[in-house]
Design a protein around this motif. Structure first.
Motif, PDB file in Angstrom:
ATOM      1  N   MET A   1       0.817  -1.219   0.000  1.00 41.98           N
ATOM      2  CA  MET A   1       0.000   0.000   0.000  1.00 41.98           C
ATOM      3  C   MET A   1       0.851   1.269   0.000  1.00 41.98           C
ATOM      4  O   MET A   1       0.314   2.371   0.032  1.00 41.98           O
ATOM      5  N   GLY A   2       2.179   1.126  -0.010  1.00 38.66           N
ATOM      6  CA  GLY A   2       3.056   2.290  -0.102  1.00 38.66           C
ATOM      7  C   GLY A   2       3.628   2.777   1.214  1.00 38.66           C
ATOM      8  O   GLY A   2       4.248   3.837   1.259  1.00 38.66           O
ATOM      9  N   TYR A   3       3.451   2.024   2.274  1.00 39.86           N
ATOM     10  CA  TYR A   3       4.003   2.392   3.576  1.00 39.86           C
ATOM     11  C   TYR A   3       5.444   1.890   3.687  1.00 39.86           C
ATOM     12  O   TYR A   3       5.817   0.910   3.050  1.00 39.86           O
ATOM     13  N   ARG A   4       6.218   2.555   4.534  1.00 36.75           N
ATOM     14  CA  ARG A   4       7.582   2.106   4.807  1.00 36.75           C
ATOM     15  C   ARG A   4       7.803   2.112   6.312  1.00 36.75           C
ATOM     16  O   ARG A   4       7.212   2.920   7.041  1.00 36.75           O
ATOM     17  N   THR A   5       8.630   1.193   6.776  1.00 33.26           N
ATOM     18  CA  THR A   5       8.917   1.095   8.206  1.00 33.26           C
ATOM     19  C   THR A   5       9.786   2.264   8.633  1.00 33.26           C
ATOM     20  O   THR A   5      10.797   2.558   8.000  1.00 33.26           O
ATOM     21  N   ILE A   6       9.380   2.933   9.711  1.00 32.24           N
ATOM     22  CA  ILE A   6      10.143   4.079  10.211  1.00 32.24           C
ATOM     23  C   ILE A   6      10.563   3.926  11.665  1.00 32.24           C
ATOM     24  O   ILE A   6      11.339   4.729  12.167  1.00 32.24           O
ATOM     25  N   GLY A   7      10.051   2.913  12.352  1.00 29.91           N
ATOM     26  CA  GLY A   7      10.430   2.728  13.749  1.00 29.91           C
ATOM     27  C   GLY A   7      10.181   1.305  14.197  1.00 29.91           C
ATOM     28  O   GLY A   7       9.266   0.636  13.707  1.00 29.91           O
ATOM     29  N   HIS A   8      11.026   0.841  15.107  1.00 27.59           N
ATOM     30  CA  HIS A   8      10.897  -0.520  15.649  1.00 27.59           C
ATOM     31  C   HIS A   8      11.132  -0.434  17.158  1.00 27.59           C
ATOM     32  O   HIS A   8      12.189  -0.012  17.598  1.00 27.59           O
ATOM     33  N   PHE A   9      10.122  -0.826  17.916  1.00 27.92           N
ATOM     34  CA  PHE A   9      10.197  -0.821  19.368  1.00 27.92           C
ATOM     35  C   PHE A   9      10.302  -2.262  19.847  1.00 27.92           C
ATOM     36  O   PHE A   9       9.502  -3.106  19.444  1.00 27.92           O
ATOM     37  N   THR A  10      11.233  -2.538  20.716  1.00 24.51           N
ATOM     38  CA  THR A  10      11.542  -3.905  21.130  1.00 24.51           C
ATOM     39  C   THR A  10      10.784  -4.295  22.399  1.00 24.51           C
ATOM     40  O   THR A  10      10.765  -3.544  23.377  1.00 24.51           O
ATOM     41  N   GLN A  11      10.139  -5.436  22.358  1.00 21.71           N
ATOM     42  CA  GLN A  11       9.444  -6.034  23.496  1.00 21.71           C
ATOM     43  C   GLN A  11       8.629  -5.017  24.297  1.00 21.71           C
ATOM     44  O   GLN A  11       8.750  -4.922  25.522  1.00 21.71           O
ATOM     45  N   CYS A  12       7.765  -4.308  23.609  1.00 27.08           N
ATOM     46  CA  CYS A  12       6.995  -3.261  24.285  1.00 27.08           C
ATOM     47  C   CYS A  12       5.576  -3.681  24.638  1.00 27.08           C
ATOM     48  O   CYS A  12       4.876  -2.955  25.329  1.00 27.08           O
ATOM     49  N   GLY A  13       5.129  -4.846  24.177  1.00 29.24           N
ATOM     50  CA  GLY A  13       3.800  -5.320  24.497  1.00 29.24           C
ATOM     51  C   GLY A  13       3.832  -6.776  24.926  1.00 29.24           C
ATOM     52  O   GLY A  13       4.530  -7.585  24.314  1.00 29.24           O
ATOM     53  N   TYR A  14       3.077  -7.110  25.976  1.00 32.62           N
ATOM     54  CA  TYR A  14       3.029  -8.483  26.472  1.00 32.62           C
ATOM     55  C   TYR A  14       1.618  -9.011  26.285  1.00 32.62           C
ATOM     56  O   TYR A  14       0.654  -8.466  26.824  1.00 32.62           O
ATOM     57  N   LYS A  15       1.509 -10.076  25.494  1.00 30.53           N
ATOM     58  CA  LYS A  15       0.205 -10.674  25.252  1.00 30.53           C
ATOM     59  C   LYS A  15       0.402 -12.134  24.850  1.00 30.53           C
ATOM     60  O   LYS A  15       1.391 -12.476  24.207  1.00 30.53           O
ATOM     61  N   LEU A  16      -0.553 -12.962  25.213  1.00 34.04           N
ATOM     62  CA  LEU A  16      -0.540 -14.388  24.862  1.00 34.04           C
ATOM     63  C   LEU A  16       0.723 -15.087  25.358  1.00 34.04           C
ATOM     64  O   LEU A  16       1.288 -15.947  24.688  1.00 34.04           O
ATOM     65  N   GLY A  17       1.187 -14.674  26.536  1.00 36.29           N
ATOM     66  CA  GLY A  17       2.318 -15.343  27.171  1.00 36.29           C
ATOM     67  C   GLY A  17       3.681 -15.016  26.609  1.00 36.29           C
ATOM     68  O   GLY A  17       4.637 -15.738  26.886  1.00 36.29           O
ATOM     69  N   ARG A  18       3.792 -13.922  25.861  1.00 40.39           N
ATOM     70  CA  ARG A  18       5.113 -13.559  25.326  1.00 40.39           C
ATOM     71  C   ARG A  18       5.193 -12.056  25.062  1.00 40.39           C
ATOM     72  O   ARG A  18       4.189 -11.358  25.032  1.00 40.39           O
ATOM     73  N   TRP A  19       6.403 -11.589  24.870  1.00 40.30           N
ATOM     74  CA  TRP A  19       6.668 -10.192  24.541  1.00 40.30           C
ATOM     75  C   TRP A  19       6.614 -10.000  23.033  1.00 40.30           C
ATOM     76  O   TRP A  19       7.076 -10.847  22.277  1.00 40.30           O
ATOM     77  N   TRP A  20       6.070  -8.868  22.625  1.00 41.33           N
ATOM     78  CA  TRP A  20       5.951  -8.523  21.209  1.00 41.33           C
ATOM     79  C   TRP A  20       6.643  -7.198  20.939  1.00 41.33           C
ATOM     80  O   TRP A  20       6.546  -6.269  21.741  1.00 41.33           O
TER      81      TRP A  20
END
Length: 179
Positions: free
Chosen positions: A135-154
């Motif tokens: 759709m024309g988007y590009r990755t501009i940021g990556h945050f490490t292990q900032c959300g915890y759900k379903l028994g793991r970090w995302w």
């Protein structure tokens, strides 16, 4: 089968919540832990429509997906930027519904004088990343292990798309109801 796109209404809450609930209960695509009530979801739709588009994709009168924009940040200087979200019924994914929703959403956002669109994506999520790249988007940021759900970090990534040029003096945001 033809897909039609229309503006959502609070009365769509039950049908749209049925699409959203599996994302909450079974995935990290949504970082919510609990499925909202129908009343809460209806309130979210109404609140969004005060300023931004909230679209429903239908096939034969049945909702199969939805997309909406929300404030990227609450401060005035961010008025020309939005966060976009799209959810498609599990059985309808990869059938063009998300693409049609985003194309319609972005068209309305441009008419509102929105210049920047952002997507916040739980990571890893190769399907969503690939969709947004198409759709024309590009990755501009990556945050490490900032959300915890379903028994793991995302992790979480932010993706960006410029919808229009950035004039020296931008036109004011037009609420969706004024279009």
């Amino acid at each position: 089968m033809e897909t039609s796109i229309r503006m959502a209404a609070a009365e769509d809450a039950r049908a749209l919540l049925a699409i959203y609930a599996p994302y909450v209960e079974q995935t990290a695509i949504s970082f919510e832990y609990e499925v909202p009530t129908v009343a809460e979801f209806a309130g979210r739709i109404q609140k969004t429509l005060e300023r931004y588009p909230y679209l429903v994709a239908e096939r034969d009168g049945t909702p199969v997906g939805y997309a909406y924009a929300s404030a990227f940040h609450g401060r005035a200087a961010y008025s020309w930027s939005v966060e976009c979200s799209v959810y498609v019924e599990q059985g309808c994914r990869q059938g063009g519904v998300g693409r049609r929703l985003y194309q319609s959403l972005e068209g309305l956002l441009v008419r509102q004088n929105i210049l920047n669109a952002y997507a916040c994506i739980a990571y890893p999520n190769p399907a969503s990343i690939a969709f947004h790249e198409r759709m024309g988007y590009r990755t501009i940021g990556h945050f490490t292990q900032c959300g915890y759900k379903l028994g793991r970090w995302w992790d979480m990534v932010w993706m960006e798309k410029m919808l229009a040029g950035h004039p020296e003096r931008p036109e004011p945001l037009l609420p969706i109801g004024t279009l």
